[in-house]
Enzyme design. Structure first.
Site, PDB file in Angstrom:
ATOM      1  N   LYS A 227       0.862  -1.181   0.000  1.00  0.00           N
ATOM      2  CA  LYS A 227       0.000   0.000   0.000  1.00  0.00           C
ATOM      3  C   LYS A 227       0.891   1.221   0.000  1.00  0.00           C
ATOM      4  O   LYS A 227       1.664   1.438   0.933  1.00  0.00           O
ATOM      5  CB  LYS A 227      -0.879  -0.015   1.258  1.00  0.00           C
ATOM      6  CG  LYS A 227      -1.699   1.245   1.445  1.00  0.00           C
ATOM      7  CD  LYS A 227      -2.644   1.112   2.613  1.00  0.00           C
ATOM      8  CE  LYS A 227      -3.388   2.405   2.881  1.00  0.00           C
ATOM      9  NZ  LYS A 227      -4.299   2.294   4.012  1.00  0.00           N
ATOM     10  N   LYS A 280      -2.584  -1.951  -3.511  1.00  0.00           N
ATOM     11  CA  LYS A 280      -3.377  -0.724  -3.487  1.00  0.00           C
ATOM     12  C   LYS A 280      -2.468   0.469  -3.651  1.00  0.00           C
ATOM     13  O   LYS A 280      -1.441   0.517  -2.976  1.00  0.00           O
ATOM     14  CB  LYS A 280      -4.092  -0.675  -2.129  1.00  0.00           C
ATOM     15  CG  LYS A 280      -4.805   0.602  -1.814  1.00  0.00           C
ATOM     16  CD  LYS A 280      -5.323   0.541  -0.409  1.00  0.00           C
ATOM     17  CE  LYS A 280      -5.850   1.906  -0.045  1.00  0.00           C
ATOM     18  NZ  LYS A 280      -6.069   2.032   1.359  1.00  0.00           N
TER      19      LYS A 280
HETATM   20  C1  PBG Z   1      -7.258   3.198   5.900  1.00  0.00           C
HETATM   21  C2  PBG Z   1      -7.590   3.138   4.456  1.00  0.00           C
HETATM   22  C3  PBG Z   1      -7.490   4.148   3.484  1.00  0.00           C
HETATM   23  C4  PBG Z   1      -8.002   3.615   2.310  1.00  0.00           C
HETATM   24  C5  PBG Z   1      -8.363   2.311   2.584  1.00  0.00           C
HETATM   25  N1  PBG Z   1      -8.085   2.032   3.919  1.00  0.00           N
HETATM   26  C6  PBG Z   1      -7.049   5.541   3.604  1.00  0.00           C
HETATM   27  C7  PBG Z   1      -5.635   5.868   3.731  1.00  0.00           C
HETATM   28  O1  PBG Z   1      -4.759   5.010   3.834  1.00  0.00           O
HETATM   29  O2  PBG Z   1      -5.377   7.061   3.791  1.00  0.00           O
HETATM   30  C8  PBG Z   1      -8.133   4.335   1.005  1.00  0.00           C
HETATM   31  C9  PBG Z   1      -9.146   3.760   0.092  1.00  0.00           C
HETATM   32  C10 PBG Z   1      -9.548   4.650  -1.018  1.00  0.00           C
HETATM   33  O3  PBG Z   1      -8.938   5.697  -1.295  1.00  0.00           O
HETATM   34  O4  PBG Z   1     -10.530   4.301  -1.693  1.00  0.00           O
HETATM   35  N2  PBG Z   1      -5.935   3.369   6.237  1.00  0.00           N
END
Ligand code: PBG
Length: 361
Positions: A227, A280
């Protein structure tokens, strides 16, 4: 009786006196070899293209993110995510039912708690918003997988994914303890899968251990393994009210420039007990999706995040692109790269379009 005269084939007009240059060109064209391989044969008709299509989308591979908030009868549209709303648990249950009836494979819940604090208590309390919505949806006994996003940023008042230390950084080991508490509480409420997204070191091992100790050995873990600290999460942070109040997430989320490090994160998560790997964002990370698919023997999911969805939705609203076509192309590309599961805000739309295509053919 004389046969009717055959229609005379239209003949190209006789060229006028050819210039030396035209003669040159004609001679060159004559030397171009006739292609032996003609891939176009397989593209001739819609039926032929359908026959040889390599990637097919099915609703069962899609996961719809739902934002749940306290209240009743509430559907609060999210400006930056057209078609997506914050839902009270009863409305979330209705939406889950609708998605299940479309054949959508899973839903993933994100919570907007009534109160936030420095440690993110709302993430693990028994009557937390995700827990409440999970119980409610679970009671419907739907044929769709229930996933809970396991993070603290929606529950902390500073918006970071764990408690903050004196130097302003996130306390990794305090965070994973709380993430484990959150996962256990989500699993107890009925989540089939918990999905840790905080990018804390050791979070998967901590959660696996806590689940097993709690007798929840059948709850699966989908690790947000790779991520990146991405600008594509913008609309989500508005939706979940989870933007960091100071600094950013670069101290724990990965540098988007790093692919080898992404493989290390995936390997560690598999070693720690991840049942599924998640990459992601999706479209900016097709190489990482392909690497995950090639490198590991667990299902690979990809998250088409809020910014990816919003860009397509916004351009479509302006008439600049065909939203249905581009959304289908983007998700198909994510699957072609190697994802067997796609988390997307367009899950319901896609499921409807897929059904329509089937009816047509
Ligand atoms: C929680 C999380 C996030 C997203 C999914 N889980 C936000 C982030 O990391 O800032 C983002 C998902 C999206 O943008 O659709 N940490």
């Amino acid at each position: 009786m004389t046969a009717p005269a055959a229609p005379r084939a239209a003949r190209p007009a006789e060229p006028r006196a050819a210039s030396p240059i035209a003669i040159e060109a004609a001679a060159a064209a004559a030397r171009v070899p006739v292609p032996r391989d003609r891939p176009r044969r397989l593209r001739r008709t819609a039926a032929m293209r359908a026959l040889v299509r390599e990637t097919r989308l099915d609703p069962s591979m899609l996961v719809a993110p739902l934002f749940v908030r306290p209240g009743q009868g509430i559907r609060e549209p999210i400006g930056s995510l057209p078609g997506v709303s914050r839902l009270s648990p009863d409305e979330a249950a209705a939406e889950a039912q609708r998605l299940a009836s479309l054949g959508v494979g899973g839903i993933i819940l994100f919570g907007l708690p009534s109160e936030k604090d420095p440690v993110g208590t709302g993430a693990w309390i028994e009557d937390g918003i995700v827990q409440e919505a999970t119980r409610r949806i679970r009671s419907l006994d739907l044929a769709t997988v229930l996933i809970a996003d396991t993070c603290l940023c929606e529950y902390t008042d500073h918006g970071h994914c764990g408690p903050i230390m004196a130097d302003g950084s996130v306390d990794n080991d305090a965070a994973i303890e709380r993430l484990a508490m959150a996962a256990v509480s989500q699993a107890r409420a009925g989540a089939d899968i918990v999905a840790p997204s905080a990018m804390m070191d050791g979070q998967v091992a901590a959660i696996r251990h806590a689940l097993d100790v709690a007798g929840l050995q059948d709850t699966a873990i989908m690790a947000y393994a790779s991520k990146t600290a991405s600008g594509f999460y913008g609309p989500f942070r508005e939706a979940a009210d989870s933007a960091p109040q100071f600094g950013d997430r670069r101290g724990y989320q990965m540098d988007p420039a790093n692919g080898i490090e992404a493989l290390r994160e995936m390997r560690l998560d598999v070693e720690e007990g991840a049942d599924l790997l998640l990459v992601k964002p999706a479209l900016p990370c097709l190489d990482l999706i392909a690497a995950a698919r090639a490198g590991f023997d667990v299902p690979v999911a990809a998250y088409q995040v809020s910014g990816e969805y919003a860009m397509i939705a916004a351009a479509a609203e302006r008439g600049w692109i065909d939203g249905r076509r581009v959304m289908t192309e983007a998700v198909t590309s994510i699957v072609r790269a190697g994802a067997g599961i796609v988390l997307t805000y367009a899950a319901g739309d896609l499921a409807g379009w897929i059904a329509e295509e089937r009816d047509r053919s």
